[in-house]
Write a protein that holds these residues in place. Structure first.
Motif, PDB file in Angstrom:
ATOM      1  N   GLY A   1       0.028  -2.526  -2.532  1.00  0.00           N
ATOM      2  CA  GLY A   1      -0.002  -2.505  -3.817  1.00  0.00           C
ATOM      3  C   GLY A   1      -1.020  -3.106  -4.235  1.00  0.00           C
ATOM      4  O   GLY A   1      -1.979  -2.389  -5.090  1.00  0.00           O
ATOM      5  N   LEU A   2      -1.968  -3.732  -3.244  1.00  0.00           N
ATOM      6  CA  LEU A   2      -3.685  -4.180  -3.615  1.00  0.00           C
ATOM      7  C   LEU A   2      -4.586  -2.956  -4.051  1.00  0.00           C
ATOM      8  O   LEU A   2      -5.668  -2.459  -4.214  1.00  0.00           O
ATOM      9  CB  LEU A   2      -3.513  -5.523  -3.150  1.00  0.00           C
ATOM     10  CG  LEU A   2      -3.261  -6.351  -3.736  1.00  0.00           C
ATOM     11  CD1 LEU A   2      -3.709  -7.765  -2.576  1.00  0.00           C
ATOM     12  CD2 LEU A   2      -3.805  -6.530  -4.733  1.00  0.00           C
ATOM     13  N   SER A   3      -3.972  -2.355  -2.684  1.00  0.00           N
ATOM     14  CA  SER A   3      -4.869  -1.041  -2.594  1.00  0.00           C
ATOM     15  C   SER A   3      -4.884  -0.252  -2.901  1.00  0.00           C
ATOM     16  O   SER A   3      -5.577   1.269  -3.192  1.00  0.00           O
ATOM     17  CB  SER A   3      -4.649  -0.696  -0.420  1.00  0.00           C
ATOM     18  OG  SER A   3      -4.571  -1.800  -0.013  1.00  0.00           O
ATOM     19  N   LEU A   4      -3.522  -0.146  -3.571  1.00  0.00           N
ATOM     20  CA  LEU A   4      -3.125   1.368  -4.350  1.00  0.00           C
ATOM     21  C   LEU A   4      -3.873   0.642  -5.921  1.00  0.00           C
ATOM     22  O   LEU A   4      -4.193   1.664  -6.827  1.00  0.00           O
ATOM     23  CB  LEU A   4      -1.379   1.503  -4.800  1.00  0.00           C
ATOM     24  CG  LEU A   4      -0.815   2.265  -5.791  1.00  0.00           C
ATOM     25  CD1 LEU A   4      -1.376   4.055  -4.703  1.00  0.00           C
ATOM     26  CD2 LEU A   4       0.331   2.222  -5.719  1.00  0.00           C
ATOM     27  N   TRP A   5      -3.932  -0.189  -6.756  1.00  0.00           N
ATOM     28  CA  TRP A   5      -4.175  -0.239  -7.989  1.00  0.00           C
ATOM     29  C   TRP A   5      -6.229  -0.712  -7.294  1.00  0.00           C
ATOM     30  O   TRP A   5      -6.669  -0.565  -8.666  1.00  0.00           O
ATOM     31  CB  TRP A   5      -4.273  -1.963  -8.588  1.00  0.00           C
ATOM     32  CG  TRP A   5      -2.660  -2.372  -8.647  1.00  0.00           C
ATOM     33  CD1 TRP A   5      -1.612  -1.019  -8.539  1.00  0.00           C
ATOM     34  CD2 TRP A   5      -1.284  -3.236  -7.922  1.00  0.00           C
ATOM     35  NE1 TRP A   5      -0.571  -1.519  -8.778  1.00  0.00           N
ATOM     36  CE2 TRP A   5      -0.389  -2.581  -8.214  1.00  0.00           C
ATOM     37  CE3 TRP A   5      -1.837  -4.341  -7.488  1.00  0.00           C
ATOM     38  CZ2 TRP A   5       0.793  -3.609  -7.894  1.00  0.00           C
ATOM     39  CZ3 TRP A   5      -0.408  -5.477  -7.482  1.00  0.00           C
ATOM     40  CH2 TRP A   5       1.061  -5.105  -8.166  1.00  0.00           C
ATOM     41  N   ALA A   6      -6.333  -1.261  -6.455  1.00  0.00           N
ATOM     42  CA  ALA A   6      -7.804  -1.469  -7.069  1.00  0.00           C
ATOM     43  C   ALA A   6      -9.009  -0.331  -6.919  1.00  0.00           C
ATOM     44  O   ALA A   6      -8.132   1.222  -6.732  1.00  0.00           O
ATOM     45  CB  ALA A   6      -7.997  -2.410  -5.525  1.00  0.00           C
ATOM     46  N   ARG A   7      -9.441   0.063  -7.169  1.00  0.00           N
ATOM     47  CA  ARG A   7     -10.513   1.235  -7.313  1.00  0.00           C
ATOM     48  C   ARG A   7     -11.109   1.705  -5.844  1.00  0.00           C
ATOM     49  O   ARG A   7     -10.742   3.168  -6.052  1.00  0.00           O
ATOM     50  CB  ARG A   7     -12.027   0.309  -8.156  1.00  0.00           C
ATOM     51  CG  ARG A   7     -12.837   1.883  -8.315  1.00  0.00           C
ATOM     52  CD  ARG A   7     -14.096   1.928  -8.920  1.00  0.00           C
ATOM     53  NE  ARG A   7     -13.881   1.500 -10.610  1.00  0.00           N
ATOM     54  CZ  ARG A   7     -13.538   2.166 -11.539  1.00  0.00           C
ATOM     55  NH1 ARG A   7     -13.630   3.646 -11.425  1.00  0.00           N
ATOM     56  NH2 ARG A   7     -13.515   1.796 -12.604  1.00  0.00           N
TER      57      ARG A   7
END
Length: 332
Positions: free
Chosen positions: A194-200
């Motif tokens: 999730g964090l790797s998908l949302w981050a720039r």
């Protein structure tokens, strides 16, 4: 609607299976799982050898009595609990397994973004949540397979080295440990994904995931343990001072507020719930050694429920938060 749901379900399973196959062919997962197996079995061997020595000593004494024509019942048969030796394996899954799950989640997001297939997928008539659900299901499958390999490897090695066989009750305990571990690792995979998908950039997401991992997996449990006075002396302060149980309860009652605060820090960590459940179900914690499975489940079902709800909650958060295509950047 009846025609749409089967189509979405089929697309989800297709993406999940494709992702799982790609990850299984990935050398990272192979070497990471192998390293976890080696670390888990290495932590098991020393204790298993000592257990084998104890079992051999009892067998020799019993055979000597029988050779002298005496009743073997003259020597009380010791009770061996080989699953207690799984402590090292659980600790390796807590730390090393968590790192592997986070990195696998990051790679699941980075692979799609790096090949620019994610932007293409988002243009298809497939709900964005369905795509993310497929990736999470794929990650859960990988966690189940990898952890299954680790548990099977240790379960096979344990009786070989220790000479103490495992029964159906032990198999049930290992199955429950596997289920709890799948929830635990799936939650961390989902966090990294999730964090790797949302981050720039996926790398920024991975850094954020590791920051949370350090806080939840390493810092919070250690703070709780350090604040427990009974952990400051080997075997426990009360045991070393031979304090009666009634007096222990009276002393603890005077520090009820402090204990609530300390325990609150511990239970904020999903790792601590995983540890508490597995240590109880495997009999690693002396209080639960030899206790029936149903009794342990009755007392520790809250920890298992927390693992399930934590994994479900993270998954729901990833599914509900939309993806902003404008933030997607290609990884070089």
């Amino acid at each position: 609607m009846p025609n749409i749901l089967p189509s979405i379900r089929g697309s989800v399973m297709t993406i999940a299976l494709r992702d799982a196959r790609e990850q299984l062919r990935d050398r990272f997962l192979f070497w990471a799982t192998l390293a976890l197996v080696v670390a888990a079995t290495a932590s098991l061997v020393t204790g298993a050898i000592a257990l084998h020595s104890d079992a051999a000593t009892y067998a020799a004494a019993r055979d000597q009595l029988l050779a002298l024509g005496k009743d073997a019942a003259a020597i009380a048969a010791p009770e061996f609990y080989p699953l207690k030796l799984m402590r090292g394996m659980i600790e390796q899954v807590e730390i090393m397994g968590a790192v592997i799950a986070l990195v696998a989640g990051y790679r699941a997001a980075a692979a799609e973004r790096g090949r620019q297939t994610l932007a293409l997928i988002l243009t298809r008539p497939l709900p964005h949540w369905a795509y993310r659900l497929a990736k999470i299901i794929g990650g859960m499958g990988l966690a189940a397979v990898s952890l299954g390999i680790v548990i099977i490897a240790t379960a096979v090695l344990l009786p070989v080295v220790s000479g103490i066989g495992l029964g159906t009750d032990d198999a049930l305990r290992l199955a429950l440990t596997w289920a709890a571990g799948v929830f635990y690792l799936t939650a961390l995979f989902t966090l990294g994904f999730g964090l790797s998908l949302w981050a720039r950039s996926p790398a920024s997401g991975l850094i954020a995931a590791f920051a949370l991992w350090i806080l939840v997996v390493l810092v919070a449990p250690q703070i709780g343990d350090t604040m427990d006075p009974d952990n400051q002396v080997a075997g426990g302060v009360f045991a070393q001072l031979s304090v009666p149980k009634a007096e222990q309860d009276r002393i603890k009652a005077g520090f009820a507020g402090y204990e609530t605060f300390r325990n609150g820090i511990e239970v904020a960590s999903v790792t601590k719930h995983f540890e508490r459940f597995t240590f109880a179900i495997l009999g690693i914690k002396d209080t639960y050694t030899g206790a029936p499975v149903d009794k342990v489940l009755a007392e520790k079902q809250g920890d298992l429920l927390f693992l399930f709800l934590f994994s479900l909650g993270l998954g729901g958060l990833v599914l509900l938060r939309p993806i902003n295509p404008d933030r997607l950047t290609k990884e070089s």
